[in-house]
Design a protein around this motif. Structure first.
Motif, PDB file in Angstrom:
ATOM      1  N   THR A   1       0.743  -1.318   0.103  1.00 44.06           N
ATOM      2  CA  THR A   1       0.075   0.018  -0.101  1.00 44.06           C
ATOM      3  C   THR A   1       1.019   1.340   0.090  1.00 44.06           C
ATOM      4  O   THR A   1       0.699   2.155  -0.904  1.00 44.06           O
ATOM      5  N   ASN A   2       1.986   1.301   0.849  1.00 42.16           N
ATOM      6  CA  ASN A   2       2.718   2.407   0.774  1.00 42.16           C
ATOM      7  C   ASN A   2       3.383   2.616  -0.540  1.00 42.16           C
ATOM      8  O   ASN A   2       3.521   3.787  -0.908  1.00 42.16           O
ATOM      9  N   ALA A   3       3.808   1.764  -1.035  1.00 41.11           N
ATOM     10  CA  ALA A   3       4.448   1.641  -2.570  1.00 41.11           C
ATOM     11  C   ALA A   3       3.234   2.271  -3.532  1.00 41.11           C
ATOM     12  O   ALA A   3       3.599   3.498  -4.227  1.00 41.11           O
ATOM     13  N   VAL A   4       2.143   1.803  -3.617  1.00 41.71           N
ATOM     14  CA  VAL A   4       0.836   2.342  -4.249  1.00 41.71           C
ATOM     15  C   VAL A   4       0.999   3.607  -4.119  1.00 41.71           C
ATOM     16  O   VAL A   4       0.871   4.555  -5.132  1.00 41.71           O
ATOM     17  N   VAL A   5       0.779   4.292  -2.935  1.00 35.50           N
ATOM     18  CA  VAL A   5       0.684   5.608  -2.751  1.00 35.50           C
ATOM     19  C   VAL A   5       1.659   6.414  -3.062  1.00 35.50           C
ATOM     20  O   VAL A   5       1.511   7.822  -3.118  1.00 35.50           O
ATOM     21  N   SER A   6       2.869   5.868  -3.132  1.00 33.35           N
ATOM     22  CA  SER A   6       4.105   6.692  -3.527  1.00 33.35           C
ATOM     23  C   SER A   6       4.193   6.646  -4.942  1.00 33.35           C
ATOM     24  O   SER A   6       5.324   7.072  -5.519  1.00 33.35           O
ATOM     25  N   GLY A   7       3.347   6.096  -5.831  1.00 33.10           N
ATOM     26  CA  GLY A   7       3.447   5.981  -7.293  1.00 33.10           C
ATOM     27  C   GLY A   7       4.067   4.765  -7.759  1.00 33.10           C
ATOM     28  O   GLY A   7       4.159   4.846  -8.985  1.00 33.10           O
ATOM     29  N   VAL A   8       4.371   3.805  -7.242  1.00 28.76           N
ATOM     30  CA  VAL A   8       4.843   2.795  -7.757  1.00 28.76           C
ATOM     31  C   VAL A   8       3.683   1.642  -8.430  1.00 28.76           C
ATOM     32  O   VAL A   8       2.876   1.415  -7.635  1.00 28.76           O
ATOM     33  N   ALA A   9       4.122   1.467  -9.587  1.00 29.60           N
ATOM     34  CA  ALA A   9       3.043   0.107  -9.890  1.00 29.60           C
ATOM     35  C   ALA A   9       3.305  -1.217  -9.041  1.00 29.60           C
ATOM     36  O   ALA A   9       4.578  -1.622  -8.970  1.00 29.60           O
TER      37      ALA A   9
END
Length: 120
Positions: free
Chosen positions: A27-35
């Motif tokens: 989730t943290n990766a997603v909100v950081s813009g990571v696919a």
């Protein structure tokens, strides 16, 4: 070059800290813009069934249902074919936007030159 993240969660309610950590990182990766591609295998498979994430509890952690909602909206969420079959589940039993795919698809994802894989 943009990197992608493939997170495989193998633990469910029987190991809540490990399970929650995988969801938190994804989730943290997603909100950081990571696919992000999240794979649910083993006992984590059950979390793709409606109501199961709401039953999950871990003190001092973001509710798993909140993490999963973000991932369902922003990432690709997959359940392992064999794991689903062992539990008698089909895509009709799973939350919207969750697909069932096999190990060959997982290998294909993690072998992409821009992919980083993590297993929890």
């Amino acid at each position: 070059m943009s990197r992608s993240l493939v997170v495989k969660v193998v633990a469910g309610a029987e190991d809540p800290e490990r399970c929650n950590q995988g969801f938190t990182v994804a989730t943290n990766a997603v909100v950081s813009g990571v696919a992000v591609s999240l794979w649910l295998t083993g006992e984590a498979t059950w979390l793709a069934v409606a109501g199961r994430a709401e039953e999950f509890s871990l003190p001092h952690a973001t509710p798993l249902s909140d993490l999963l909602s973000t991932l369902l909206a922003e990432a690709r969420v997959t359940v392992c074919t064999q794991c689903a079959q062992r539990r008698g589940l089909s895509e009709a039993d799973l939350l919207p936007n969750v697909v069932i795919r096999g190990a060959a698809s997982f290998v294909e994802e993690i072998m992409q030159p821009d992919a980083q894989a993590l297993v929890y």
